[in-house]
Design an enzyme around this catalytic site. Sequence first.
Site, PDB file in Angstrom:
ATOM      1  N   LYS A 185       1.021  -1.293   0.047  1.00  0.00           N
ATOM      2  CA  LYS A 185       0.018  -0.024   0.039  1.00  0.00           C
ATOM      3  C   LYS A 185       0.885   1.329   0.084  1.00  0.00           C
ATOM      4  CE  LYS A 185      -3.779   2.175   2.645  1.00  0.00           C
ATOM      5  NZ  LYS A 185      -4.748   1.999   3.865  1.00  0.00           N
ATOM      6  N   SER A 235      -9.566   1.746   2.301  1.00  0.00           N
ATOM      7  CA  SER A 235      -8.518   2.768   1.778  1.00  0.00           C
ATOM      8  C   SER A 235      -7.546   1.979   0.715  1.00  0.00           C
ATOM      9  CB  SER A 235      -7.877   3.771   2.692  1.00  0.00           C
ATOM     10  OG  SER A 235      -6.966   3.091   3.565  1.00  0.00           O
ATOM     11  N   SER A 266      -9.973  -0.772   6.492  1.00  0.00           N
ATOM     12  CA  SER A 266      -9.227  -0.499   5.065  1.00  0.00           C
ATOM     13  C   SER A 266      -8.476  -1.720   4.551  1.00  0.00           C
ATOM     14  CB  SER A 266      -8.447   0.523   5.338  1.00  0.00           C
ATOM     15  OG  SER A 266      -8.778   2.023   5.420  1.00  0.00           O
TER      16      SER A 266
END
Length: 457
Positions: free
Chosen positions: A100, A175, A199
Amino acid sequence: MAKFPTVRTPTIEEVLDIAEGYGMTITVEDAESYRGLMEGTIASYHRLDDLDEPKLPVKYPRSTGYRPPPEENPYNAWYWKSEVKGRGGGPLKGKRVVLKDNICLAGVPMMNGATVLEGYVPDIDATVVTRILDAGGTIIGKAANTYLCFDGGSATTATGMVENPHKKGYTSGGSSAGSGVLVAIGEADMALGGDQGGSIRMPACWCGIYGHKPTHGTGSLHRDLPHRADPRPHRPDGALGERRGGPAPARSGPRQRFTELGATVDEISIPMHLDGPHIWNGIAVEGATAMMLKGNGFGTNWEGYYATSLIDAYARGWRSRPDDLSETVKTVMMLGEYMHRNYHGRYYAKAQNLSRRLRETYDAVLAEYDVLAMPTLPMLATELPAPDCSREHYVDVALNMLANTCPFDATGHPAMTVPCGKADDSPIGMMLIGKRYDDATVIQAAAAFETLGVFRT
């Protein structure tokens, strides 16, 4: 030649302005006196500039890589492609791992989904990066995520909305949006995300893959934005070290197909679960404002390594271009500041206290059951918002799916989303929750369920 100090002594006018901001009444003479008192301490800041700051070693060579063009990035899931090969052997040998884009990878750009951080290149590796490489994994780049991670959908990503791989035009969840997509389409074997409201689990659910949020304290948060060193008690060993095989857990929560595996299954009710999102909001709104915005991603009073270059870049970016922040970030920061100014942290503190009661409520049920099961998300993937939609709709699409996931970020329990079906071309996820530090049982239950072949991407 004398060195020019980087920290200057405040002017009389600045001292007066600061005092006024705190509601104090002081004279010009008072300001002169305080200014003189400050000078002695400012000498310490001059000395800090003279001292060499320790830098963490970067153990493995890597290519800087490149930003993939649209033909290589049809879902907008990639932020940056690069390659860092780990050691020759280990449990992750041959595995392609994507990070990420809020995780520091030295020499490779990091944006955290935000225009205000674009152009920043870390000079350190996050601890999780070093551990992956030490275990033999190959890091293949950075996955796009939503703007500063303030979005459970995938619309606010500054490099473009991340699309669902099963249903174009629909959200992939966030996210950690790109992380979910790249695993789902087979471009990565596994991906790292971050889960402060869901997330990891939300994009994994809507992308039809597995996503595990570990027990708080079992994984390192060193050098991830907005994480630093984790002050919570750590139990990094043992959480995954037992119960690797064998039958499914003896008892589980709501009625599912675990009965086919020999488990005892009951339906239960946990009324306080409905208050979980309210408790989480009380913590997240003021907490995020204080740490992620006023604290420039790091805050204070945390042990561990502070990435000073990242603090500088992020602080300059968002403070010089606040209008460029996403609508979700602006909403949270304004509400957080309002609550702080008018209620002085009372509700943040109360929510933190209530999170302990919520944890105890789940613990009481988990004393009788091995795992709980519930829907990961209360809805199927929603359509990505149109460019000309209202602010209200834009924010709703970003935050309307948190109800089941966020309570377990307030309590710290391990929680994993498991693919369990599909409707209208959209994957459906079942969330398994276990006792704290008993991640092994959660993973074992997911593996047992997988043998039923209920869902395949």
